[in-house]
Design a protein around this motif. Structure first.
Motif, PDB file in Angstrom:
ATOM      1  N   THR A 232      44.610  42.217  40.295  1.00  0.00           N
ATOM      2  CA  THR A 232      44.742  43.374  39.403  1.00  0.00           C
ATOM      3  C   THR A 232      43.909  43.203  38.134  1.00  0.00           C
ATOM      4  O   THR A 232      43.516  42.092  37.789  1.00  0.00           O
ATOM      5  N   HIS A 233      43.627  44.320  37.481  1.00  0.00           N
ATOM      6  CA  HIS A 233      42.975  44.266  36.174  1.00  0.00           C
ATOM      7  C   HIS A 233      44.012  44.520  35.086  1.00  0.00           C
ATOM      8  O   HIS A 233      43.707  44.527  33.908  1.00  0.00           O
ATOM      9  N   ASP A 234      45.256  44.790  35.532  1.00  0.00           N
ATOM     10  CA  ASP A 234      46.304  45.177  34.590  1.00  0.00           C
ATOM     11  C   ASP A 234      47.140  43.954  34.256  1.00  0.00           C
ATOM     12  O   ASP A 234      47.866  43.418  35.083  1.00  0.00           O
ATOM     13  N   GLN A 235      47.068  43.514  33.013  1.00  0.00           N
ATOM     14  CA  GLN A 235      47.732  42.278  32.625  1.00  0.00           C
ATOM     15  C   GLN A 235      49.241  42.351  32.777  1.00  0.00           C
ATOM     16  O   GLN A 235      49.873  41.371  33.166  1.00  0.00           O
ATOM     17  N   THR A 236      49.826  43.522  32.507  1.00  0.00           N
ATOM     18  CA  THR A 236      51.279  43.624  32.654  1.00  0.00           C
ATOM     19  C   THR A 236      51.681  43.350  34.097  1.00  0.00           C
ATOM     20  O   THR A 236      52.622  42.611  34.371  1.00  0.00           O
ATOM     21  N   GLU A 237      50.944  43.967  35.030  1.00  0.00           N
ATOM     22  CA  GLU A 237      51.260  43.755  36.443  1.00  0.00           C
ATOM     23  C   GLU A 237      51.111  42.288  36.817  1.00  0.00           C
ATOM     24  O   GLU A 237      51.949  41.723  37.521  1.00  0.00           O
ATOM     25  N   ALA A 238      50.038  41.671  36.349  1.00  0.00           N
ATOM     26  CA  ALA A 238      49.778  40.278  36.707  1.00  0.00           C
ATOM     27  C   ALA A 238      50.873  39.378  36.155  1.00  0.00           C
ATOM     28  O   ALA A 238      51.435  38.549  36.865  1.00  0.00           O
ATOM     29  N   LEU A 239      51.194  39.537  34.881  1.00  0.00           N
ATOM     30  CA  LEU A 239      52.152  38.650  34.237  1.00  0.00           C
ATOM     31  C   LEU A 239      53.552  38.836  34.800  1.00  0.00           C
ATOM     32  O   LEU A 239      54.278  37.879  35.013  1.00  0.00           O
ATOM     33  N   THR A 240      53.936  40.077  35.040  1.00  0.00           N
ATOM     34  CA  THR A 240      55.292  40.307  35.510  1.00  0.00           C
ATOM     35  C   THR A 240      55.449  39.888  36.966  1.00  0.00           C
ATOM     36  O   THR A 240      56.523  39.487  37.381  1.00  0.00           O
ATOM     37  N   PHE A 241      54.380  39.976  37.753  1.00  0.00           N
ATOM     38  CA  PHE A 241      54.514  39.643  39.164  1.00  0.00           C
ATOM     39  C   PHE A 241      54.470  38.144  39.416  1.00  0.00           C
ATOM     40  O   PHE A 241      55.251  37.612  40.201  1.00  0.00           O
ATOM     41  N   ALA A 242      53.533  37.459  38.746  1.00  0.00           N
ATOM     42  CA  ALA A 242      53.166  36.128  39.218  1.00  0.00           C
ATOM     43  C   ALA A 242      53.929  35.008  38.539  1.00  0.00           C
ATOM     44  O   ALA A 242      54.360  35.110  37.397  1.00  0.00           O
ATOM     45  N   ASP A 243      54.094  33.896  39.270  1.00  0.00           N
ATOM     46  CA  ASP A 243      54.556  32.652  38.661  1.00  0.00           C
ATOM     47  C   ASP A 243      53.382  32.006  37.940  1.00  0.00           C
ATOM     48  O   ASP A 243      53.531  31.401  36.899  1.00  0.00           O
ATOM     49  N   ARG A 244      52.212  32.131  38.585  1.00  0.00           N
ATOM     50  CA  ARG A 244      51.003  31.595  37.965  1.00  0.00           C
ATOM     51  C   ARG A 244      49.900  32.641  38.037  1.00  0.00           C
ATOM     52  O   ARG A 244      49.677  33.246  39.082  1.00  0.00           O
ATOM     53  N   VAL A 245      49.225  32.810  36.903  1.00  0.00           N
ATOM     54  CA  VAL A 245      48.168  33.818  36.826  1.00  0.00           C
ATOM     55  C   VAL A 245      46.819  33.109  36.744  1.00  0.00           C
ATOM     56  O   VAL A 245      46.655  32.146  35.982  1.00  0.00           O
ATOM     57  N   VAL A 246      45.873  33.570  37.556  1.00  0.00           N
ATOM     58  CA  VAL A 246      44.521  33.026  37.539  1.00  0.00           C
ATOM     59  C   VAL A 246      43.645  34.049  36.814  1.00  0.00           C
ATOM     60  O   VAL A 246      43.420  35.146  37.329  1.00  0.00           O
ATOM     61  N   VAL A 247      43.217  33.708  35.612  1.00  0.00           N
ATOM     62  CA  VAL A 247      42.396  34.663  34.858  1.00  0.00           C
ATOM     63  C   VAL A 247      40.930  34.401  35.177  1.00  0.00           C
ATOM     64  O   VAL A 247      40.456  33.262  35.101  1.00  0.00           O
ATOM     65  N   MET A 248      40.216  35.438  35.548  1.00  0.00           N
ATOM     66  CA  MET A 248      38.820  35.287  35.933  1.00  0.00           C
ATOM     67  C   MET A 248      37.923  36.141  35.061  1.00  0.00           C
ATOM     68  O   MET A 248      38.303  37.209  34.595  1.00  0.00           O
ATOM     69  N   SER A 249      36.698  35.618  34.849  1.00  0.00           N
ATOM     70  CA  SER A 249      35.704  36.382  34.107  1.00  0.00           C
ATOM     71  C   SER A 249      34.337  35.975  34.614  1.00  0.00           C
ATOM     72  O   SER A 249      34.051  34.775  34.758  1.00  0.00           O
ATOM     73  N   GLU A 250      33.513  36.934  34.924  1.00  0.00           N
ATOM     74  CA  GLU A 250      32.142  36.701  35.375  1.00  0.00           C
ATOM     75  C   GLU A 250      32.048  35.622  36.452  1.00  0.00           C
ATOM     76  O   GLU A 250      31.265  34.681  36.349  1.00  0.00           O
TER      77      GLU A 250
END
Lengths: 359, 352, 295
Positions: free
Chosen positions: B194-212
């Protein structure tokens, strides 16, 4: 230009699509149409633009009746959810296209395009083709094209819905400046309560083909005229509890009893509405306990949304900090009567408590 | 169910030497809930397609429970996927849709029926099993897509590619919490793009943030919020994102624009490059005392108010406390414990 | 999208109305006029009321029997054409490349037969299938199979059907191809993930998504094949005997061969009504099943 709708309505095949709407829309601050998909936002936009003819009611622009006048002869521009640009033309030519149609002088076109590009921060990209741009820049191009006409009425139908979250945030910040700087009247449709609040203008809430309330965003949020408005204007969803008003007390169908937040409430059935951030997992002075069972918890980093079942209904509680109660765990919600909205049996707002109105 | 590992994984598209996904090593534990978060074009969908087998990576290996699946096609990987736009088989009923993956794999009818009814119960689709799938709303269609993944008991992972894009806000809440509940009941590895941080944070135990094309940080929602390893993460997580103020750091003090000096919770050695002080709007509030700022705008978000201010020309977002009247001469108070120092965009570890 | 409201727009339709009146309405009225009269030449006409229609619809009369035979032949021809062209067209469309230079090449190749005028198609096949100098005819006979469309009714049927298939399958292919191209990639990916076989993909995704274009393809091919005239007329002239005398060919024989204008007029009206009715029933049932599915 001030746009006034008087009992504007549309029906199709005898079925009402949009119930009569009366609104007065002014330039300066955006006018947001807020409602879920299918509530009638696009229908109302199309009626305001003159793309459809209303089956009832009248439309005035600056006091002049324009009902039934073709859209071509009105000063209207529209921005859609999809980024609609001419793929073979440069950004400059895309923005200039309405002016070329209007056969403006070259110098005038140049000057107006530059100005619109400056407002939308597109100056570095004027020579590029739309498909070489990011989604946000493409949508900015579409917005610039709508602006360059200096249309009296600019209609935007969920313009940010297809953009990345962060780009959306950026444009939400820029748009209010734009609304204030140009003299146009802006009407902006969205499904998101947060967007309606952020844009900071007027809001008309729509539910099932009806405009339920129109007013300043903050006021409508804090004093929703009825249950439908409160539901549309709550994200997370409004927590509701059916209750009865008996002698200055609110008796929840599930048992707990709250003192009525204000006096003079009509006796009989009512609905208590309370937003997620107004419910607490900690005891508050004057608050009443409500037993609940945890369904699941969502952590945003600084806050937690705890989904629970209370009195047989799904509720969401926004708690500060990181909380991960186990599903099935029994918790106590604390309901502060001073933070509740009370809706009468007819769905109209009966009482708004002092703290529910506070920020 | 599977533990998914990447070894020196990298990808580039034909005709280009540039990496769309830069070389990386990563492990996703069995039954974890992971989110891939980043803006368009950051490589998150590329990574997802490599996991599902729709895309074969240019370099490196993908392992499911230690087995190399890099060369295996999608249908032999036991993954399920939910797409951005709901995919249902139009001519079939909900029941037939859910049974489709089982029928394709020759599962006996009686067993398939049981699985379908079990999954329909989990998803709240039990009441509409015999309705035609094409006539349902977008949220129910997404539930069906998800159900087609869950119905297989051998599924290694369920992949979600921005599944809530076309869902209305109030239905998003329902679907998201149900998904989360489901993950509790059915311990299967879930990967959510997702590109939506709320969705990512609320769903996941661990979030993988990616850029370029690069993984910038992997962490729990709290870690990403409290200690962003990179200014990109600070900016991307949070709404509004983290504030960054150019500064000079001397030991345990920072020199801000305009000559203001504030003390830091930790001490720092000599720093090179662009040095910035990072603090989240949640930990910066308008107050009677503090740094003098110019007020630009108040954003009323209903449940909280954000003050947009400028500090010596640097835009800054701060919290306007509940009930506070906007002061005539606003000042900014920063919570010292929440101050972080960044050099050239990277978090610097302090001492003490 | 734009739908400005201005009733004066109706004036723009006037030229078309005039044109249709001149090109369709007047000729149709002439035919109706002829159908209720009898003529013995010399431009003398006598009132015959519904006489021709009664005769036409009574199989025991000469005219009625002849009409019914031609009708069955035409229906059989249309049925055969649809049975072959639709599955074949779908099959070819499924095997066409989806990207690369092959797309343009195969589309151009497929479009070629559609660009050839009817009578030229007839002439090509008339020569192509001749047993003495035709490539096809000579080759088939060379294999020891007796094939002569001028003498054997079966050979004549095979020839006209093959000719129609050659000429028109491309149309079905192009329509189906357009339908297939409109299917988003996610559907194929989902099917892969669900472990669907090619047949399951066809049944669950491709066929349902082609339903609309197939409706159009079948309707077009039915109307065209039911009204076919030029090609079989050029190749077989309706023979051998009356073996390939379709309704349209019979109509011309009666009208121009025997100059029975009244009979021919009545026949063309009934012919026309059959086409309209079949198309209407077909259209109504397919659109209803689609709209039911949507509700």
């Amino acid at each position: 230009m001030t746009i006034r709708a008087e009992g504007l309505a549309l029906s199709a095949g005898g079925e009402p699509v949009l119930h009569p709407v009366s609104l007065e829309l002014a330039p300066g601050l955006p006018n947001v149409l807020l409602g879920p998909t299918g509530a009638g936002k696009t229908t109302l936009l199309r009626l305001l633009a003159g793309l459809d003819r209303p089956s009832e009611g009248r439309l005035f622009a600056e006091g002049q009746e324009v009902t039934g006048q073709p859209v071509r002869r009105r000063s209207v521009a529209m921005v859609y959810q999809q980024f609609i640009n001419y793929p073979t033309l440069s950004v400059f030519e895309n923005i200039a296209s309405p002016l070329r149609v209007a056969r403006l002088k070259r110098a005038e076109i140049e000057q107006r395009v530059r100005e619109a590009a400056r407002l939308m921060r597109l100056e570095p990209y004027l020579a590029r083709r739309p498909l070489e741009l990011s989604g946000g820049q493409q949508q900015r191009t579409a917005i610039a094209r709508a602006l360059v006409k200096r249309a009296a009425l600019v209609l935007m139908d969920e313009p940010l819905a297809n953009l990345d979250y962060k780009l959306r945030e950026e444009l939400r910040e820029e748009l209010p400046k734009l609304f204030a700087e140009t003299g146009s009247t802006f009407v902006y449709a969205t499904t998101e309560p947060a967007e309606a609040l952020l844009l900071g203008g007027y809001v008309a809430t729509l539910s099932e083909g009806r405009v339920t309330q129109f007013g300043r965003a903050g006021e409508v949020f804090r004093r929703p005229a009825d249950l439908a408005t409160a539901r549309v204007f709550s994200d997370p969803p409004l927590n509701e509890a059916p209750a009865r008003c008996e002698g200055g007390r609110l008796v929840l169908d599930s048992g707990p009893v709250l003192p009525a937040p204000v006096g003079g409430l009509a006796e009989g059935p009512c609905t208590i509405g309370i937003r997620a951030h107004q419910v607490s997992l900690e005891t508050l002075p004057g608050a009443v306990p409500l037993p609940a069972t945890v369904r699941v918890a969502e952590v945003t980093g600084s806050e937690s949304y705890v989904h629970v079942t209370a009195g047989g209904r799904d509720w969401v509680v926004l708690a500060p900090g990181v909380r991960r109660p186990e599903p099935g765990q029994e918790v106590t919600l604390w309901l502060d009567p001073q933070r509740c909205l009370v809706f009468g049996v007819d769905g109209r707002l009966a009482a708004v408590a002092a703290l529910a109105e506070a920020a | 169910m599977a533990r998914i590992a990447f070894e020196r994984l990298a990808h580039g598209y034909p005709g280009s030497s540039a990496y769309a996904l830069k070389p990386m090593d990563m492990v996703w534990e069995n039954a974890g809930a992971y989110a891939l978060l980043g803006p368009s074009g950051c490589g998150k969908t590329t990574l997802l397609n490599i996991v599902s087998g729709l895309l074969r990576p240019r370099e490196g290996r993908v392992l499911f429970d230690g087995h190399d699946v890099t060369a295996l096609p999608t249908e032999r990987r036991n993954v399920a996927q939910v797409f951005q736009f709901p995919v249902v088989y139009d001519t079939m009923t909900v029941r037939e849709n859910l049974a489709f993956p089982l029928r394709n794999r020759g599962v006996p009818a009686a067993q398939a029926r049981m699985r379908v009814e079990h999954v329909a119960g989990l998803l709240g689709l039990a009441g509409m099993l015999d309705r035609r799938a094409r006539n349902l709303g977008a949220d129910d269609k997404q539930k069906i897509s998800l159900g087609r993944g869950l119905v297989r008991d051998d599924v290694a992972a369920i992949l979600f590619d921005e599944p809530l894009t076309v869902i209305d806000p109030h239905l998003k809440w329902e679907l998201r919490s149900r998904l989360k509940e489901l993950h509790r009941q059915v311990p299967v590895t879930m990967i959510y793009v997702t590109h939506d941080q709320t969705e990512a944070l609320t769903f996941a135990d661990r979030v993988v943030v990616m850029s370029e094309g690069e993984v910038v940080q992997v962490g729990t929602p709290e870690a990403l919020f409290e200690r962003p390893a990179h200014s990109f993460v600070g900016h991307f997580i949070g709404s509004p994102g983290m504030n960054f103020l150019p500064c000079a750091v001397e030991g345990d003090a920072a020199l801000l624009p305009g000559g203001h000096r504030i003390s830091l919770p930790r001490a720092y050695g000599p720093l090179t490059g662009k040095v910035e002080l990072g603090i989240r709007p949640e930990f910066a509030a308008l107050a009677q005392e503090g740094l003098p700022v110019t007020l630009r705008r108040i954003e009323d978000l209903g449940r909280r108010r954000i003050a947009r201010v400028e500090l010596q020309g640097v835009p800054f977002a701060a919290t306007l406390p509940e009930g506070m009247v906007v002061p005539a001469e606003p000042r900014l108070a920063l919570d010292p414990a929440r101050l972080h120092v960044y050099a050239d965009g990277r978090l610097v570890e302090g001492r003490g | 999208m734009a739908k400005p409201v201005d009733n004066r727009a109706w004036f723009l339709v006037l030229p078309v109305v005039a044109l249709v009146a001149f090109s369709a309405l007047i000729p149709v009225m002439t035919v109706v006029n002829y159908s209720v009269q009898d003529s013995f030449g010399n431009n003398e006409f006598f009132w015959n009321g519904t006489g021709w229609f009664k005769e036409l619809l009574d199989p025991s009369t000469d005219l009625g029997g002849r009409f019914l035979d031609a009708l069955w032949r035409t229906l059989l021809f249309s049925g055969l054409c649809l049975l072959i062209e639709v599955p074949l067209g779908i099959g070819v469309a499924l095997t066409l490349p989806r990207r690369g230079w092959g797309v343009a090449a195969s589309l151009v190749l497929l479009a070629l037969p559609l660009l050839i005028p009817w009578n030229v198609v007839g002439t090509i096949w008339q020569v192509f299938a001749r047993r003495d100098i035709g490539l096809l005819g000579a080759a088939v006979n060379g294999l020891g199979i007796e094939y002569n469309y001028a003498q054997s009714p079966l050979a004549a049927w095979v020839t006209v059907v093959a000719m129609d298939v050659w000429h028109w399958t491309s149309l079905v292919v192009l329509l189906c191809y357009a339908g297939l191209r409109a299917i988003p990639d996610a559907y194929y990916q989902a099917a892969k993930v669900d472990g669907a076989s090619s047949w399951a993909v066809f049944r669950a995704i491709q066929l349902p998504k082609m339903q609309r274009v197939l409706t159009i393809a079948i309707l077009l091919r039915f109307m065209d094949s039911f009204m076919i005239y030029t090609e079989p007329f050029v190749v077989t002239g309706g023979g051998p005997g009356n073996a390939t005398t379709f309704l349209s060919i019979d109509l011309v024989k009666i009208a121009l061969g025997q100059f029975d204008l009244g009979k021919a007029a009545a026949m063309s009206i009934v012919y026309n009504l059959i086409v309209l009715t079949v198309c209407w029933i077909f259209f109504a049932t397919t659109t209803r099943s689609q709209s039911e599915a949507v509700q």
